[in-house]
Design an enzyme around this catalytic site. Structure first.
Site, short mmCIF file in Angstrom:
data_model
loop_
_atom_site.label_atom_id
_atom_site.label_comp_id
_atom_site.label_asym_id
_atom_site.label_seq_id
_atom_site.Cartn_x
_atom_site.Cartn_y
_atom_site.Cartn_z
N CYS A 354 0.87 -1.18 0.00
CA CYS A 354 0.00 0.00 0.00
C CYS A 354 0.91 1.23 0.00
O CYS A 354 2.12 1.12 -0.20
CB CYS A 354 -0.96 -0.01 1.19
SG CYS A 354 -0.14 0.01 2.80
N THR A 355 0.36 2.41 0.23
CA THR A 355 1.13 3.65 0.10
C THR A 355 2.29 3.72 1.08
O THR A 355 3.44 3.89 0.68
CB THR A 355 0.21 4.87 0.31
OG1 THR A 355 -0.89 4.79 -0.59
CG2 THR A 355 0.97 6.16 0.08
#
Length: 541
Positions: A354-355
């Site tokens: 994810c980020t």
């Protein structure tokens, strides 16, 4: 109509109304009846009084709740004094200024109940023994005792690059048990205001999640304070803070709050805990795993799935090659997506990313809890840390961020396209219809032809509003959003995206996009000349 506060009045009240937990730690001169009685209380009772006033405030606000309309993304509104409030800040401001007497009387009632109980002091002493920070708070409960000394810096130094994008944005999270999230909330609010930082900070009993922007000096001081704080110093290190070019201008305001989760997955932390995540892989280790996965001749039969657990509009403009990018709109839909596609993950090695890593912490824990995967791994530090080490690695395109920059660029790859003509394009804009909250990919050529909305429904609505400006300012869910499946089911034979090095558009409800083209023709809008594959997102180029 929702209540609003004039700018002048808002400035005066800002210190004491952002959260009810702030009321005891800021200037409370607006609540006059409490000042005289509070001065007479002994130390032990003052603690009870502080708790009592917070509880009284929260109870009063709760009595004003009412369900928000189904079209709203918020779950609740508030109604008081014949006024409608659509956000917590405005209702808290109203209650703090207009209902001080009621809060005072309710505080006295709660305080009486606490005074007759002797267990409170015993609980505090027990907590102090378990947590040294709690003991420090007993002696230095005032927020000012935990703020850095900035007297040696000039205002110009502290504000350098503050508003021109030459400052810095910090992204970080820390999972750890917090006993008093309300105090942490008040402290973080004061700390960010002290350093002139804007951004968002979420606090819960499971930890803290923040992204703040300001001058480079301010962000450096913020990191130093966090690393020296007894609550976090055993969990955080300097490498946990991801930095990028920006500043306070990247956020419209400062928002600090206490929530049930520091990232909204929609499941109680008591059910799915951050303490049981997948195996963390460093960017280097993750890079090797992806390289091995992409080198396989037949990825469809591979025992590995490269899983992007972000939202569709994030993976749309940037993603790892060969990934499976769920077509979900919110992370709170991720558990439903996993449940709907359990067969896909059966006996697989899952590489999640994810980020910044925070969504993978509990996302991997949820996937592990299902007991179907062979192994679950996650990218430590997320895409952000990976791109710092491998800007030209296997991640192609931009990195979406949740602020007014929308995206960070580490390489020159463009993997998305204009929603109207299909030309390569990856710069988001908000839908031109004020009531809509959707992001749109529309190239300059299409913007010049007036295609600035997320779909034909919004385009029509925007045209009508331009003709008659007196429209409601309420945000509402767009038709193309409402029609999107909450948790799409993947076809097993197409369980993963191809591992070809070239970009592949992520599925974004191709059927509806095609309908948009035909509907534009019916309503008389000019349709840009599109390549034959512009509206087909199910097959790789």
């Amino acid at each position: 109509m929702p209540s609003s506060t004039s700018p002048d009045q808002g400035d005066d009240l800002e210190a004491c109304v952002l959260r009810f937990s702030d009321l005891d730690l800021k200037d409370t001169s607006l609540i006059n009846p409490s000042s005289s009685i509070k001065a007479e209380l002994d130390v032990s009772t003052k603690k009870k009084y502080s708790f009592a006033k917070k509880k009284a405030f929260a109870l009063f606000v709760k009595t004003k709740e009412l369900p928000a309309p189904p079209s709203e993304y918020k779950e609740k509104w508030w109604k008081c004094c014949q006024q409608l409030f659509t956000d917590q800040t405005s209702i808290h401001r109203h209650v703090a200024t207009q209902h001080a007497d009621e809060i005072y009387r309710e505080t006295a009632s709660v305080l009486k109940q606490l005074t007759v109980t002797s267990s409170t002091s015993k609980t505090l002493k027990s907590a102090n023994k378990r947590n040294p920070f709690k003991e420090d708070l007993t002696h230095n409960h005032e927020v000012s005792a935990w703020l850095p000394d900035i007297s040696c810096f000039s205002p110009d130094e502290l504000l350098s690059g503050h508003s021109n994008g030459e400052g810095e944005v910090l992204l970080y999270y820390c999972y750890c048990d917090l006993e008093d999230p309300d105090w942490i909330c008040a402290w973080q609010t004061a700390l960010c205001q002290h350093l002139h930082l804007t951004g968002k900070v979420r606090i819960a009993t499971e930890g803290i999640n923040g992204t703040v922007g300001g001058s480079k000096l301010a962000t450096r001081l913020y990191v130093e304070v966090m690393l020296s704080c007894p609550l976090f110093k055993d969990y955080l290190c300097k490498d946990d803070f991801k930095t990028s070019k920006g500043g306070a201008c990247c956020f419209p305001e400062l928002r600090v709050g206490v929530f049930a989760e520091i990232v909204p997955m929609g499941i109680s932390p008591s059910r799915i805990s951050y303490k049981k995540p997948g195996i963390h892989l460093s960017p280097g280790e993750f890079h090797k795993e992806v390289e091995k996965f992409l080198s396989q001749a037949n990825q469809e039969e591979s025992d590995t799935i490269l899983l992007d657990c972000r939202n569709f509009y994030e993976s749309k403009i940037g993603r790892f090659q060969g990934c499976l990018a769920p077509d979900i709109r919110k992370f709170s839909y991720f558990p439903s997506y996993v449940d709907e596609n359990l067969e896909l993950f059966k006996e697989k090695r899952v590489l999640m990313y994810c980020t910044g890593g925070i969504r993978c912490e509990r996302g991997s824990a949820y996937l592990k809890a299902k007991g179907v995967c062979k192994e679950v791994f996650q990218l430590k530090g997320g895409i952000h840390k990976y791109l710092e080490e491998f800007p030209d690695g296997f991640y192609k395109g931009k990195l979406f961020v949740f602020d007014e920059r929308y995206a960070l660029s580490f390489n020159s790859d463009i993997v998305s396209e204009c929603s109207y003509c299909g030309a390569p394009w990856d710069q988001y804009k908000l839908c031109s219809t004020p009531q809509c909250r959707q992001l749109v990919l529309t190239c300059p050529a299409c913007q010049g032809q007036g295609f600035t909305a997320c779909c034909v429904t919004c385009q029509d609505k925007g045209s009508r509003q331009a003709a008659s400006p007196a429209q409601s300012s309420f945000k509402e869910e767009c038709e193309c959003t409402a029609r999107r499946l909450r948790a799409p089911r993947e076809l097993l034979q197409q369980g993963r995206l191809p591992a070809s090095p070239g970009p592949r558009p992520v599925s974004i409800d191709a059927e509806y996009s095609c309908n948009c083209v035909s509907r534009r023709s019916r309503v008389g809008l000019a349709v840009p000349a599109a390549r034959s594959h512009s509206w087909v997102h199910l097959q790789p180029r």
